[in-house]
Design a protein around this motif. Sequence first.
Motif, PDB file in Angstrom:
ATOM      1  N   VAL A  46      37.079  55.809  41.139  1.00  0.00           N
ATOM      2  CA  VAL A  46      36.082  55.387  42.115  1.00  0.00           C
ATOM      3  C   VAL A  46      35.470  54.046  41.704  1.00  0.00           C
ATOM      4  O   VAL A  46      35.294  53.144  42.525  1.00  0.00           O
ATOM      5  CB  VAL A  46      34.977  56.454  42.251  1.00  0.00           C
ATOM      6  N   MET A  47      35.144  53.897  40.418  1.00  0.00           N
ATOM      7  CA  MET A  47      34.562  52.646  39.934  1.00  0.00           C
ATOM      8  C   MET A  47      35.514  51.471  40.141  1.00  0.00           C
ATOM      9  O   MET A  47      35.095  50.372  40.507  1.00  0.00           O
ATOM     10  CB  MET A  47      34.206  52.773  38.450  1.00  0.00           C
ATOM     11  N   GLN A  48      36.794  51.695  39.924  1.00  0.00           N
ATOM     12  CA  GLN A  48      37.768  50.622  40.113  1.00  0.00           C
ATOM     13  C   GLN A  48      37.887  50.230  41.587  1.00  0.00           C
ATOM     14  O   GLN A  48      38.040  49.046  41.912  1.00  0.00           O
ATOM     15  CB  GLN A  48      39.130  51.056  39.560  1.00  0.00           C
ATOM     16  N   ILE A  49      37.792  51.210  42.476  1.00  0.00           N
ATOM     17  CA  ILE A  49      37.821  50.903  43.910  1.00  0.00           C
ATOM     18  C   ILE A  49      36.593  50.078  44.296  1.00  0.00           C
ATOM     19  O   ILE A  49      36.692  49.110  45.061  1.00  0.00           O
ATOM     20  CB  ILE A  49      37.890  52.199  44.733  1.00  0.00           C
ATOM     21  N   ILE A  50      35.436  50.447  43.761  1.00  0.00           N
ATOM     22  CA  ILE A  50      34.211  49.675  44.025  1.00  0.00           C
ATOM     23  C   ILE A  50      34.370  48.249  43.509  1.00  0.00           C
ATOM     24  O   ILE A  50      33.984  47.281  44.182  1.00  0.00           O
ATOM     25  CB  ILE A  50      33.002  50.359  43.368  1.00  0.00           C
ATOM     26  N   ALA A  51      34.968  48.108  42.325  1.00  0.00           N
ATOM     27  CA  ALA A  51      35.169  46.773  41.744  1.00  0.00           C
ATOM     28  C   ALA A  51      36.107  45.940  42.617  1.00  0.00           C
ATOM     29  O   ALA A  51      35.872  44.740  42.838  1.00  0.00           O
ATOM     30  CB  ALA A  51      35.742  46.901  40.330  1.00  0.00           C
ATOM     31  N   MET A  52      37.162  46.544  43.129  1.00  0.00           N
ATOM     32  CA  MET A  52      38.105  45.807  43.978  1.00  0.00           C
ATOM     33  C   MET A  52      37.460  45.416  45.309  1.00  0.00           C
ATOM     34  O   MET A  52      37.710  44.322  45.832  1.00  0.00           O
ATOM     35  CB  MET A  52      39.377  46.636  44.196  1.00  0.00           C
ATOM     36  N   ILE A  64      40.091  29.610  42.622  1.00  0.00           N
ATOM     37  CA  ILE A  64      38.901  30.425  42.372  1.00  0.00           C
ATOM     38  C   ILE A  64      39.072  31.822  42.953  1.00  0.00           C
ATOM     39  O   ILE A  64      38.782  32.834  42.296  1.00  0.00           O
ATOM     40  CB  ILE A  64      37.642  29.749  42.960  1.00  0.00           C
ATOM     41  N   VAL A  65      39.570  31.909  44.188  1.00  0.00           N
ATOM     42  CA  VAL A  65      39.750  33.210  44.831  1.00  0.00           C
ATOM     43  C   VAL A  65      40.781  34.047  44.079  1.00  0.00           C
ATOM     44  O   VAL A  65      40.578  35.245  43.839  1.00  0.00           O
ATOM     45  CB  VAL A  65      40.181  33.025  46.297  1.00  0.00           C
ATOM     46  N   ALA A  66      41.887  33.429  43.680  1.00  0.00           N
ATOM     47  CA  ALA A  66      42.929  34.158  42.945  1.00  0.00           C
ATOM     48  C   ALA A  66      42.389  34.707  41.629  1.00  0.00           C
ATOM     49  O   ALA A  66      42.671  35.851  41.257  1.00  0.00           O
ATOM     50  CB  ALA A  66      44.125  33.240  42.682  1.00  0.00           C
ATOM     51  N   ILE A 109      38.070  40.503  38.238  1.00  0.00           N
ATOM     52  CA  ILE A 109      37.106  41.598  38.428  1.00  0.00           C
ATOM     53  C   ILE A 109      37.792  42.963  38.309  1.00  0.00           C
ATOM     54  O   ILE A 109      37.329  43.830  37.557  1.00  0.00           O
ATOM     55  CB  ILE A 109      36.365  41.453  39.767  1.00  0.00           C
ATOM     56  N   PRO A 110      38.909  43.226  39.005  1.00  0.00           N
ATOM     57  CA  PRO A 110      39.600  44.501  38.779  1.00  0.00           C
ATOM     58  C   PRO A 110      40.086  44.648  37.335  1.00  0.00           C
ATOM     59  O   PRO A 110      40.081  45.753  36.787  1.00  0.00           O
ATOM     60  CB  PRO A 110      40.776  44.449  39.761  1.00  0.00           C
ATOM     61  N   HIS A 111      40.494  43.536  36.717  1.00  0.00           N
ATOM     62  CA  HIS A 111      40.984  43.599  35.332  1.00  0.00           C
ATOM     63  C   HIS A 111      39.894  44.078  34.379  1.00  0.00           C
ATOM     64  O   HIS A 111      40.166  44.866  33.470  1.00  0.00           O
ATOM     65  CB  HIS A 111      41.489  42.217  34.912  1.00  0.00           C
ATOM     66  N   PHE A 112      38.669  43.611  34.570  1.00  0.00           N
ATOM     67  CA  PHE A 112      37.556  44.016  33.706  1.00  0.00           C
ATOM     68  C   PHE A 112      37.297  45.516  33.794  1.00  0.00           C
ATOM     69  O   PHE A 112      36.761  46.111  32.862  1.00  0.00           O
ATOM     70  CB  PHE A 112      36.287  43.258  34.085  1.00  0.00           C
ATOM     71  N   ALA A 129      48.456  48.391  40.542  1.00  0.00           N
ATOM     72  CA  ALA A 129      47.311  48.558  41.443  1.00  0.00           C
ATOM     73  C   ALA A 129      46.711  47.201  41.814  1.00  0.00           C
ATOM     74  O   ALA A 129      46.278  46.993  42.946  1.00  0.00           O
ATOM     75  CB  ALA A 129      46.250  49.442  40.797  1.00  0.00           C
ATOM     76  N   LYS A 130      46.697  46.266  40.870  1.00  0.00           N
ATOM     77  CA  LYS A 130      46.208  44.916  41.166  1.00  0.00           C
ATOM     78  C   LYS A 130      47.070  44.255  42.229  1.00  0.00           C
ATOM     79  O   LYS A 130      46.564  43.600  43.145  1.00  0.00           O
ATOM     80  CB  LYS A 130      46.222  44.056  39.902  1.00  0.00           C
ATOM     81  N   ALA A 131      48.394  44.395  42.095  1.00  0.00           N
ATOM     82  CA  ALA A 131      49.307  43.785  43.062  1.00  0.00           C
ATOM     83  C   ALA A 131      49.085  44.373  44.456  1.00  0.00           C
ATOM     84  O   ALA A 131      49.035  43.633  45.452  1.00  0.00           O
ATOM     85  CB  ALA A 131      50.755  43.995  42.616  1.00  0.00           C
ATOM     86  N   GLY A 132      48.948  45.691  44.528  1.00  0.00           N
ATOM     87  CA  GLY A 132      48.679  46.323  45.817  1.00  0.00           C
ATOM     88  C   GLY A 132      47.365  45.880  46.416  1.00  0.00           C
ATOM     89  O   GLY A 132      47.268  45.619  47.626  1.00  0.00           O
TER      90      GLY A 132
END
Length: 381
Positions: A21-27, A52-54, A60-63, A70-73
């Motif tokens: 859930v936390m990772q979804i919030i971060a994304m 900057i956008v990339a 943020i998801p990496h942190f 999951a990052k690619a998706g």
Amino acid sequence: MDSNNAGSSVFSKTVFRSVTVMQIIAMCAAAVIGIAVLCVGGFGGSAIGWLIVAVVIYMIPHFFGVKPKAKAGFALIFAVVAIVVGGAVVGPSFVDNNSRESVSDHGAFSDVGYVYDDSAKTITVDADFDMTGYDGDTIYLCYAKVTLVPFNSSPQIEGLKNIPLDSTHISGSHLQYTLTGSDFDMSELYNLVLAIGKTDENGDVVYDGNSASIATLTGFTGAGCSSQCYTGAAVVMLYVLFIFFLILVFSTLLRRTISGKRKKMENDGRLYPQGYGRCDKCGALVLPGEIKCRKCGAYIDRPEEMRRKKDDFFQCSACGAEVPGDAQVCPKCGAKFDGVENVVSHIDGKVDVSEESYPCPKCGEMVPKNAVFCPKCGKKF
């Protein structure tokens, strides 16, 4: 039940495969920040904005520990959302803000306006003018195609054309000119300007600056506007995704290389497995074979299977800690060693044990009194 633990368990709950859930919030936060960067300050039309956008949608998801797949998706989903936002919201809003049917008096022109006929596919431009002081100058109707780039603060103008207006289009101090489909593609976006100027020796029109911007057309059917909005947003996101996947691929390869080297060093006994390579007391780095922390002096207690096998170490009879052969006190429990036996293992497998020792006359190595030869230099006694 502890409310803090309850909240933590909610955020750490896995809702889709290995995504929490936390990772979804971060994304989601990364997506909002990324689109905001594109929309503010014209960053969407520049390479620095794409970079900057990339970085934002990657870091943020990496942190929060999101895995590469999951990052690619997430990046692909972000691109779709950004294209929809750019094509359906930002682009049309930009066109509306820059489109108008008339302008205020400007320079030599007044009462400027245009009327377009959707059925006939024509645009009629009309205006009043005052040419006082412009003897020998010509009035031009200038138009150029507008390439709309959503997330960019200004449109891209290309293909400027100049139509000189003469007596067939001018009556007294009033002008009128009708553009038809033969003049330009009615499904595109165009900017129309009335200007005063002269033709130089190269045949180029030189304007004097007194001009009236008539309108940025939104397209007769709206097809030109919508297609440009979505196409422009898609192009922007292709640049962003290209940079994002470069970062993702290189960072993933780098982590795999580092992980492989670490695994090899662990197998070679040069590094502890992850979770055991730090001092339990102060967190300083410790290496296999070290029994005391170099920073705080605490005893490094590790499972037996992780301890390096060393011939010159023995176990403390009081606590079981590994102890150097020349130690007088246990580094873990402080037990004193009195009369520690000297043990020398020879190449032929023979072991000499004695509580007394003396220096080898040849190399000075301390050897047991009952040794047959020096284990260092090989001198026979």
